[in-house]
Design a protein around this motif. Structure first.
Motif, mmCIF file in Angstrom:
data_model
loop_
_atom_site.group_PDB
_atom_site.id
_atom_site.type_symbol
_atom_site.label_atom_id
_atom_site.label_comp_id
_atom_site.label_asym_id
_atom_site.label_seq_id
_atom_site.Cartn_x
_atom_site.Cartn_y
_atom_site.Cartn_z
ATOM 1 N N SER A 130 -3.280 -2.086 6.001
ATOM 2 C CA SER A 130 -2.686 -1.156 5.034
ATOM 3 C C SER A 130 -1.177 -1.295 5.045
ATOM 4 O O SER A 130 -0.591 -1.679 6.077
ATOM 5 N N VAL A 131 -0.570 -0.911 3.926
ATOM 6 C CA VAL A 131 0.893 -0.779 3.913
ATOM 7 C C VAL A 131 1.299 0.238 4.978
ATOM 8 O O VAL A 131 2.404 0.175 5.527
ATOM 9 N N ALA A 132 0.392 1.147 5.289
ATOM 10 C CA ALA A 132 0.661 2.182 6.304
ATOM 11 C C ALA A 132 0.894 1.569 7.684
ATOM 12 O O ALA A 132 1.465 2.213 8.555
ATOM 13 N N TYR B 234 4.931 6.592 7.561
ATOM 14 C CA TYR B 234 5.470 7.465 6.507
ATOM 15 C C TYR B 234 5.234 8.912 6.925
ATOM 16 O O TYR B 234 4.461 9.176 7.859
ATOM 17 N N TYR C 86 -2.700 7.741 11.532
ATOM 18 C CA TYR C 86 -3.331 6.778 10.607
ATOM 19 C C TYR C 86 -2.482 5.510 10.533
ATOM 20 O O TYR C 86 -3.003 4.393 10.644
ATOM 21 N N PRO D 262 -3.716 -3.071 1.593
ATOM 22 C CA PRO D 262 -3.560 -2.376 0.320
ATOM 23 C C PRO D 262 -2.539 -1.252 0.418
ATOM 24 O O PRO D 262 -2.305 -0.685 1.488
ATOM 25 N N GLY D 263 -1.955 -0.927 -0.740
ATOM 26 C CA GLY D 263 -1.151 0.281 -0.880
ATOM 27 C C GLY D 263 -2.029 1.380 -1.453
ATOM 28 O O GLY D 263 -3.131 1.637 -0.953
ATOM 29 N N PHE E 72 -10.717 7.637 -0.608
ATOM 30 C CA PHE E 72 -9.784 7.657 0.530
ATOM 31 C C PHE E 72 -9.089 9.018 0.713
ATOM 32 O O PHE E 72 -9.131 9.614 1.796
ATOM 33 N N ARG F 157 -9.396 11.963 3.400
ATOM 34 C CA ARG F 157 -8.205 12.334 4.191
ATOM 35 C C ARG F 157 -8.004 13.851 4.176
ATOM 36 O O ARG F 157 -7.663 14.447 5.187
ATOM 37 N N GLN G 181 4.911 1.426 -6.820
ATOM 38 C CA GLN G 181 5.001 1.778 -5.399
ATOM 39 C C GLN G 181 5.949 0.780 -4.741
ATOM 40 O O GLN G 181 5.738 -0.433 -4.808
ATOM 41 N N GLY H 172 5.226 2.202 1.597
ATOM 42 C CA GLY H 172 4.265 3.256 1.939
ATOM 43 C C GLY H 172 4.758 4.634 1.540
ATOM 44 O O GLY H 172 3.962 5.520 1.217
HETATM 45 C C1 8X3 Z 1 -3.955 3.296 2.354
HETATM 46 C C2 8X3 Z 1 -2.581 3.244 1.779
HETATM 47 O O1 8X3 Z 1 -0.327 4.338 1.513
HETATM 48 O O2 8X3 Z 1 -2.265 5.759 1.267
HETATM 49 O O3 8X3 Z 1 -4.004 2.771 3.613
HETATM 50 O O4 8X3 Z 1 -1.618 4.974 3.435
HETATM 51 S S1 8X3 Z 1 -1.680 4.653 2.030
#
Ligand code: 8X3
Length: 253
Positions: free
Chosen positions: A139-141, A146, A152, A182-183, A189, A193, A242, A245
């Motif tokens: 992930s971009v995370a 952030y 996460y 992915p972003g 998702f 969350r 975007q 993150g």
């Molecule tokens: C999913 C992308 O930016 O919502 O991993 O964390 S983000």
């Protein structure tokens, strides 16, 4: 060439999109997930279109069940060409000092330890055959924390390091290892969350055209079908508005 592709978390989101795209590519699929009924429905859908599918219902956190399921595969299906470690989730978006112990455990056990379990179960066969590809959904995370993403983000940062480590450890083989990051992707998702708070989840995608599971699956298919000497080591896929993150430019807000 027709490949055997194992996808974890194949019942929804990016995993389901990968199942459909790899099926359309002519590959054979081993689909895993927790929801046995959804797996059966997806298997029916894809089988009707001529794809050979095996489903394995287990939670990647359950190491014993995961081991049994992989060992139960018929010999010819054990020769997995592509492992897509997609199963993963975010739970909670709050300051680290207020996070939930349970949410942390589930994320660490799924996103890190589950991915490691699947790697440990599938990759030795690839090494023996000197053939294979592991695509880990990062992930971009994982690139930078952030606000309120803390644990996460840490799990996805671990995915990056684990992916890099594996790539180094199989560099003496023909196996390829990809970190697909992915972003903002609109799937279940955010709903997951926010523990089912659909309004809060919908706000995440307000004023921006997010990516879809298909957008990410297209990239996975591309990486898996690159020429044998080409290893797509890492790919970051963001929505156009975007920047990172934490930088998302929303229209009409
Ligand atoms: C999913 C992308 O930016 O919502 O991993 O964390 S983000």
């Amino acid at each position: 060439m027709n490949k055997i592709v194992l996808i974890t978390g194949a019942t929804s989101g990016i995993g389901l999109a990968c199942a459909r795209k790899f099926a359309a590519n002519g590959d054979r699929l081993i689909l895993t997930g927790r929801n046995e009924q959804r797996l059966e429905e997806i298997s029916k859908e894809l089988t009707a279109k001529g794809t050979q599918v095996i489903t394995l219902a287990f939670d990647v956190r359950d190491r014993e069940k995961a081991t049994q399921c992989i060992e139960s595969l018929p010999a010819e299906w054990k020769e997995i060409d592509v492992l897509i470690n997609n199963a993963g989730l975010a739970l909670g978006l709050e300051p680290e000092y207020e996070g939930s112990y349970d949410d942390w455990d589930i994320m660490v056990d799924t996103n890190i330890k589950g991915l490691l379990t699947m790697t440990r179960l599938v990759v030795p066969g690839m090494v023996q055959r000197d053939r294979g590809h592991i695509i880990n959904v990062g992930s971009v995370a994982g690139d930078a924390a952030y606000a309120n993403g803390n644990v996460y983000c840490a799990t996805k940062s671990a995915v990056k390091t684990i992916t890099d480590g594996l790539r180094i450890d199989v560099a003496n083989t023909a196996i390829r290892v990809t970190n697909l990051k992915p972003g903002l992707v609109e799937t279940n998702f955010s709903n997951t969350r926010f523990h089912g708070d659909t309004e809060r989840a919908a706000n995440v995608y307000k004023g921006i055209k997010p990516l879809t599971g298909d957008d990410i699956a297209d990239v996975a298919v591309f990486a898996a079908n690159a020429p044998e000497h080409v290893q797509i080591a890492e790919i970051l896929v963001l929505a156009t508005h975007q920047g990172s993150g934490s930088v998302i430019v929303r229209q009409n807000q």
